[in-house]
Design a protein around this motif. Structure first.
Motif, PDB file in Angstrom:
ATOM      1  N   GLU A 196       0.839  -1.214   0.000  1.00  0.00           N
ATOM      2  CA  GLU A 196       0.000   0.000   0.000  1.00  0.00           C
ATOM      3  C   GLU A 196       0.874   1.265   0.000  1.00  0.00           C
ATOM      4  N   LYS A 197       1.920   1.219   0.782  1.00  0.00           N
ATOM      5  CA  LYS A 197       2.833   2.384   0.849  1.00  0.00           C
ATOM      6  C   LYS A 197       3.484   2.619  -0.512  1.00  0.00           C
ATOM      7  N   ARG A 198       3.913   1.530  -1.168  1.00  0.00           N
ATOM      8  CA  ARG A 198       4.532   1.677  -2.501  1.00  0.00           C
ATOM      9  C   ARG A 198       3.544   2.267  -3.488  1.00  0.00           C
ATOM     10  N   ASP A 199       2.299   1.713  -3.503  1.00  0.00           N
ATOM     11  CA  ASP A 199       1.281   2.202  -4.439  1.00  0.00           C
ATOM     12  C   ASP A 199       0.975   3.689  -4.191  1.00  0.00           C
ATOM     13  N   LYS A 200       0.919   4.082  -2.927  1.00  0.00           N
ATOM     14  CA  LYS A 200       0.639   5.492  -2.605  1.00  0.00           C
ATOM     15  C   LYS A 200       1.742   6.404  -3.125  1.00  0.00           C
ATOM     16  N   LYS A 201       3.011   6.013  -2.939  1.00  0.00           N
ATOM     17  CA  LYS A 201       4.126   6.809  -3.429  1.00  0.00           C
ATOM     18  C   LYS A 201       4.127   6.887  -4.949  1.00  0.00           C
ATOM     19  N   GLU A 202       3.685   5.772  -5.612  1.00  0.00           N
ATOM     20  CA  GLU A 202       3.603   5.784  -7.073  1.00  0.00           C
ATOM     21  C   GLU A 202       2.571   6.802  -7.551  1.00  0.00           C
ATOM     22  N   LYS A 203       1.455   6.921  -6.844  1.00  0.00           N
ATOM     23  CA  LYS A 203       0.432   7.910  -7.207  1.00  0.00           C
ATOM     24  C   LYS A 203       0.982   9.338  -7.017  1.00  0.00           C
ATOM     25  N   GLU A 204       1.678   9.541  -5.911  1.00  0.00           N
ATOM     26  CA  GLU A 204       2.279  10.860  -5.671  1.00  0.00           C
ATOM     27  C   GLU A 204       3.270  11.199  -6.774  1.00  0.00           C
ATOM     28  N   ARG A 205       4.057  10.197  -7.171  1.00  0.00           N
ATOM     29  CA  ARG A 205       5.034  10.427  -8.246  1.00  0.00           C
ATOM     30  C   ARG A 205       4.342  10.842  -9.538  1.00  0.00           C
ATOM     31  N   THR A 206       3.228  10.166  -9.837  1.00  0.00           N
ATOM     32  CA  THR A 206       2.490  10.479 -11.071  1.00  0.00           C
ATOM     33  C   THR A 206       1.998  11.930 -11.051  1.00  0.00           C
ATOM     34  N   LEU A 207       1.402  12.336  -9.936  1.00  0.00           N
ATOM     35  CA  LEU A 207       0.887  13.713  -9.839  1.00  0.00           C
ATOM     36  C   LEU A 207       2.006  14.742  -9.940  1.00  0.00           C
ATOM     37  N   ILE A 208       3.082  14.513  -9.207  1.00  0.00           N
ATOM     38  CA  ILE A 208       4.190  15.481  -9.213  1.00  0.00           C
ATOM     39  C   ILE A 208       4.856  15.514 -10.579  1.00  0.00           C
ATOM     40  N   GLN A 209       4.928  14.354 -11.248  1.00  0.00           N
ATOM     41  CA  GLN A 209       5.535  14.316 -12.590  1.00  0.00           C
ATOM     42  C   GLN A 209       4.716  15.149 -13.568  1.00  0.00           C
ATOM     43  N   GLU A 210       3.378  15.059 -13.451  1.00  0.00           N
ATOM     44  CA  GLU A 210       2.515  15.864 -14.319  1.00  0.00           C
ATOM     45  C   GLU A 210       2.747  17.358 -14.080  1.00  0.00           C
ATOM     46  N   THR A 211       2.824  17.731 -12.779  1.00  0.00           N
ATOM     47  CA  THR A 211       3.083  19.150 -12.441  1.00  0.00           C
ATOM     48  C   THR A 211       4.440  19.589 -12.981  1.00  0.00           C
ATOM     49  N   PHE A 212       5.455  18.713 -12.834  1.00  0.00           N
ATOM     50  CA  PHE A 212       6.798  19.034 -13.329  1.00  0.00           C
ATOM     51  C   PHE A 212       6.809  19.226 -14.839  1.00  0.00           C
ATOM     52  N   GLN A 213       6.120  18.319 -15.570  1.00  0.00           N
ATOM     53  CA  GLN A 213       6.087  18.410 -17.031  1.00  0.00           C
ATOM     54  C   GLN A 213       5.376  19.687 -17.470  1.00  0.00           C
ATOM     55  N   GLU A 214       4.310  20.054 -16.743  1.00  0.00           N
ATOM     56  CA  GLU A 214       3.575  21.267 -17.078  1.00  0.00           C
ATOM     57  C   GLU A 214       4.454  22.513 -16.880  1.00  0.00           C
ATOM     58  N   SER A 215       5.196  22.584 -15.739  1.00  0.00           N
ATOM     59  CA  SER A 215       6.073  23.731 -15.491  1.00  0.00           C
ATOM     60  C   SER A 215       7.208  23.792 -16.504  1.00  0.00           C
ATOM     61  N   LYS A 216       7.721  22.603 -16.898  1.00  0.00           N
ATOM     62  CA  LYS A 216       8.792  22.558 -17.889  1.00  0.00           C
ATOM     63  C   LYS A 216       8.286  23.055 -19.231  1.00  0.00           C
ATOM     64  N   SER A 217       7.061  22.613 -19.600  1.00  0.00           N
ATOM     65  CA  SER A 217       6.466  23.026 -20.885  1.00  0.00           C
ATOM     66  C   SER A 217       6.227  24.538 -20.910  1.00  0.00           C
ATOM     67  N   ASN A 218       5.697  25.070 -19.803  1.00  0.00           N
ATOM     68  CA  ASN A 218       5.429  26.517 -19.741  1.00  0.00           C
ATOM     69  C   ASN A 218       6.724  27.318 -19.855  1.00  0.00           C
ATOM     70  N   LEU A 219       7.785  26.842 -19.197  1.00  0.00           N
ATOM     71  CA  LEU A 219       9.061  27.543 -19.240  1.00  0.00           C
ATOM     72  C   LEU A 219       9.628  27.557 -20.652  1.00  0.00           C
ATOM     73  N   GLU A 220       9.584  26.376 -21.331  1.00  0.00           N
ATOM     74  CA  GLU A 220      10.111  26.304 -22.695  1.00  0.00           C
ATOM     75  C   GLU A 220       9.290  27.166 -23.640  1.00  0.00           C
TER      76      GLU A 220
END
Length: 884
Positions: free
Chosen positions: A481-505
């Protein structure tokens, strides 16, 4: 006054805050003991300082009492709580001292700060007494009823003060008693009598000087007997009053007679002079009329001689008056002609300016048109460039915000990736260990001959064993359960990171496109953009300013051309009017020339010379005519007054008048001298009479006051030098000795007592009256108190101090003094004497309530149960109560 609590902070030998609770010692005798220098006397100093801003011995003030052991942040103060007549008061006082400040100087050296002296008094109702330091000190004295000198004599007897009163000379005791018993009033009486006697003596001396001075002012008449007698009086130091006044009376009588005779002679001569003056004045009046007649005739002749000149001036005045009328017309004609010439020149100047500036206006009009076309062409281009640059500038701020967000998201993503990896590894490890443990669980149930549920074998040579450390299934599921929860957090943060990277470029690409559009390359800094923006705005502003300046110059030139054209028309019209006016005024000039009877213009020009100065000549003619009439009238009147008269010869009368006036002057001077002499003598007689009358009263007053002064100040010859104040103090002194002997007789087992030396035995040399002797009751002998031994002196001094305390309390308004402190002196006593002294002090404690003793004598420690022990350490002293 009974102490309740004493608090000393950084005071004397006490480095910190030291409290002494006196309520532990309700009544009786207690000992303050400790090593030398520990701070025993400092306790008494603190009480005296709190009450009076002085220490008990008087040798140190509060400013010297800050403890050398005190830390920099500890403040120095004394707080003393005491009760008086059932009311509790609190005094807190701190001295002025230097302490280390909270901040150092810039170079690191310590900064010293001055702490100012302060005092506060808390009253029984809990309120603080309002007032300045002097008013608070006065209030404390008012409460206790004693000043500091009285307090240290009867309540706080400092070390070494015992023998002061015992061995003092009479003069010194007088000074001490004057302060304690307030006998200065009697000394003031002595001084006042002395001053009165001195003033009366001076007045008598002044009176004698006044008499002699007034006698010197008297002027007796020479040749008379009184003059010789007066000379004899002046040689005396103190002339007799009655003979002097009788002689002066006779001098004044003789002077009055002489003054009357001189006045009569002066008045007779004055009458003769007045009669001669009347004759002379009458003759002089007739002679004056003849002289005035002669002067009038001479003046008339002078006026007749000027008649031809006067007629010539009259003709010149007439020509000048007529020429002036013509000149007024001529001057107006000339003025108008000059105005026409000036206006004609102005018209020529205006035409020349219009021609020149008209050509310049045509050139400037073309320049203005060219500048307007250039501005119209370039302004849109500059505005467009400015708008582009204005749009670019905000992008740099957006890029900085996006870069910051990108960096934050990148960090979060790296962090969550690490957390995902760790959670996944933890799960895999737990799952592996759980799976491996399953073999041991199955092997535990296997039996030989029974088939294995996995492989079917009936033999089990090597069974798996349980480790005992493997996780259970619940732990494995929780790790998953802990692993699955961290995987979900990673997915959300990765989306936010990709969005900020796209906006910057995206924002960087837009900035690059704008840079290419502006300068042809893809890189341009924010500073470059701002510089280009400033350049564009400056060039646009300069071009606009250049056009506006040219346009303004051209407009102002056009307006001036228009104004000058209008002015030219006005000037031409004005010139025509001046031509017409000039012709009219020239005709008026010719007409006036004929009206004033000038045959030709040449004669008129000659007559113009008489215009200037004409008014002065007219004035002179009027004065001549007035003088002629006045002289003629006066001459006729004088002829009538002198008709039938002759000139008078006054030579003999004037000679007689001169002789009479000289004699009268001498006689008047003699009369005035006698009058002045008599007036001076009369004034001297009046003042001398007053001075002689005053001398009798002054002599009687001086004799009475001088005898009183010598008696009060003890200066009568052949008697004891006993003054009034000392006489009063002897009463107090005898009372003190009587009170002292009540205790001294017990301490000495009736061996000796003290007594005040009798007046008959006092010395007549120097101040006396307060001398102290010792009377030995065993052998009935008397000797000087200074012959006592050390132990005897201490007992006598202690008895004197206690006796003084009794008398001062009784004479200071029934003061309630429940406490007494005594500092040292017991080491000089033998055992028996010390025992008796302690018994006396214990009896005193029974009377007063509380008696404290400072002493190093060990035997006292055994005799006195209550002790306040002062202990000295390297960090300062401390106190504690001990009861044996």
């Amino acid at each position: 006054m009974r102490p309740v609590k004493l608090t000393m902070s950084a005071f004397g030998s006490y480095a910190g805050v030291e409290e002494i609770d006196f309520t532990k010692m309700q009544h009786g005798l207690f000992l303050v003991t400790g090593d030398t220098g520990a701070g025993k006397t400092t306790i008494f100093d603190a009480i005296t300082y709190a009450l009076y801003d002085r220490t008990s011995g008087g040798s140190r003030d509060g400013n010297m009492m800050r403890s050398q052991y005190a830390a920099d942040d500890i403040e120095t103060f004394v707080e003393y709580v005491f009760s008086y007549r059932g009311q509790v008061y609190t005094i807190r006082r701190n001295p002025e001292y230097m302490r280390k400040g909270k901040r150092n100087y810039a170079d690191g050296s310590p900064r010293l700060v001055k702490e100012l002296t302060k005092v506060s008094l808390i009253l029984p109702d809990g309120s603080e007494f309002q007032g300045k330091k002097k008013e608070v000190d006065h209030k404390i004295e008012e409460i206790i009823g004693l000043d500091v000198d009285q307090f240290t004599q009867i309540a706080m007897i400092a070390q070494g003060d015992f023998l002061k009163l015992l061995h003092a000379e009479s003069k010194e005791r007088k000074r001490i008693f004057s302060r304690i018993f307030q006998t200065k009033l009697y000394w003031q009486v002595q001084e006042e009598l002395k001053e009165q006697a001195k003033r009366l003596y001076i007045s008598l001396e002044d009176n004698t000087k006044d008499c002699l001075r007034e006698m010197e002012h008297v002027e007796p008449f020479s040749g008379e007997g009184e003059a010789e007698a007066w000379k004899g009086y002046l040689e005396l130091k103190l002339p007799p009053a009655q003979p002097v006044m009788d002689t002066l009376k006779e001098i004044c009588r003789q002077g009055k007679i002489r003054e009357s005779e001189a006045e009569k002679k002066s008045l007779d001569l004055q009458k003769q002079a007045e009669e001669l003056n009347a004759v002379i004045r009458s003759g002089e009046e007739i002679n004056r009329l003849f002289l005035q007649r002669q002067q009038a005739q001479e003046k008339q002749q002078q006026l007749e001689a000027k008649k031809e000149e006067i007629e010539r001036k009259r003709r010149e005045v007439d020509l000048g008056a007529r020429a002036e009328k013509v000149f007024i017309k001529e001057k107006q004609f000339i003025k108008t002609s000059a105005e026409g010439k000036r206006l004609k020149q102005q018209i020529l100047d205006t035409k020349e300016w219009l021609d020149k500036e008209g050509k310049r206006a045509a050139v400037e009009e073309k320049e203005v048109q060219t500048a307007a076309e250039e501005l119209q062409r370039m302004e849109p281009l500059w505005q467009k460039q400015i708008m582009r640059l204005d749009d670019i500038l905000p992008r740099y701020e957006r890029i900085r915000r996006l870069e910051k967000a990108y960096a934050q998201n990148l960090g979060k993503m790296q962090e969550v990736l690490e957390q995902c990896r760790a959670a996944s590894e933890e799960y895999e490890e737990k799952y592996k260990r759980f799976f491996e443990e399953q073999a041991g669980i199955l092997a535990k149930e296997l039996k030989e001959g029974s088939p294995c549920p996995v492989c079917g074998s009936t033999t089990h040579p090597k069974k798996a064993e349980l480790s005992g450390k493997a996780p259970d299934q619940k732990a494995v599921e929780k790790a998953k359960e802990k692993r699955d929860k961290k995987e979900k957090e990673r997915t959300l943060i990765q989306e936010t990171f990709q969005e900020s990277k796209s906006n910057l470029e995206s924002e960087r690409n837009l900035l690059k496109e704008a840079a290419i559009e502006i300068q042809g390359s893809g890189e341009i800094s924010e500073v470059q953009v701002k510089e280009k923006l400033d350049q564009c705005r400056t060039r646009l502003r300069d071009q606009k300013t250049k056009y506006q300046r040219k346009e303004k110059q051209f407009r102002e030139l056009k307006e001036e051309l228009k104004r000058r054209s209008g002015l030219l028309e006005s000037q031409e019209a004005q010139l025509g009017e001046l031509f017409r006016k000039e012709e009219e005024e020239q005709a008026d000039f010719r007409q006036e020339l004929r009206a004033q009877d000038f045959p030709s213009e040449e004669e008129y020009q000659q007559a113009k010379a008489w215009i200037n100065g004409r008014e002065e000549k007219e004035k002179h003619l009027k004065e001549y005519e007035a003088q002629s009439v006045e002289v003629k009238t006066r001459l006729e009147m004088l002829k009538q007054q002198t008709e039938g008269r002759k000139k008078a010869d006054l030579t003999s009368e004037k000679e007689r008048l001169f002789k009479v006036q000289s004699a009268q002057k001498e006689q008047r001077a003699q009369w005035l001298h006698l009058h002045s002499q008599n007036q001076k003598n009369q004034d001297a007689k009046k003042k001398l009479n007053q001075y002689f009358e005053a001398r009798g009263d002054l002599t009687a007053q001086y004799e009475m006051v001088n005898n009183l002064s010598r008696t009060a100040n003890g200066t009568l010859s052949g008697s004891v030098k006993l003054d009034f104040e000392t006489y009063v103090q002897r009463k107090y002194f005898k009372q003190i000795i009587h009170a002292a002997n009540r205790r001294l007789s017990k301490m000495t087992s009736n061996e000796f007592i003290l007594q005040c030396r009798e007046i008959k035995d006092l010395s007549s040399q120097g101040q006396a009256g307060l001398d102290l002797d010792v009377y030995h009751m065993v052998n009935d002998s008397v000797r000087d108190v200074k012959t006592l031994s050390g132990g005897e002196s201490f007992m006598a001094s202690l008895a004197m101090a206690l006796g003084l305390a009794d008398i001062v309390q009784n004479t200071a308004g029934a003061i309630s003094l429940e406490t007494m402190f005594v500092d040292e002196g017991f080491g000089s006593l033998d055992d028996a004497a010390r025992e008796r002294a302690i018994q006396i002090l214990q009896e005193l404690a029974g009377e007063k309530g509380l008696v404290g003793i400072i002493s190093h004598v060990n035997e006292l420690k055994e005799q006195i149960e209550w002790k306040l022990v002062v202990t000295k350490t390297e960090q300062g002293s401390h106190t504690k109560w001990v009861f044996d």
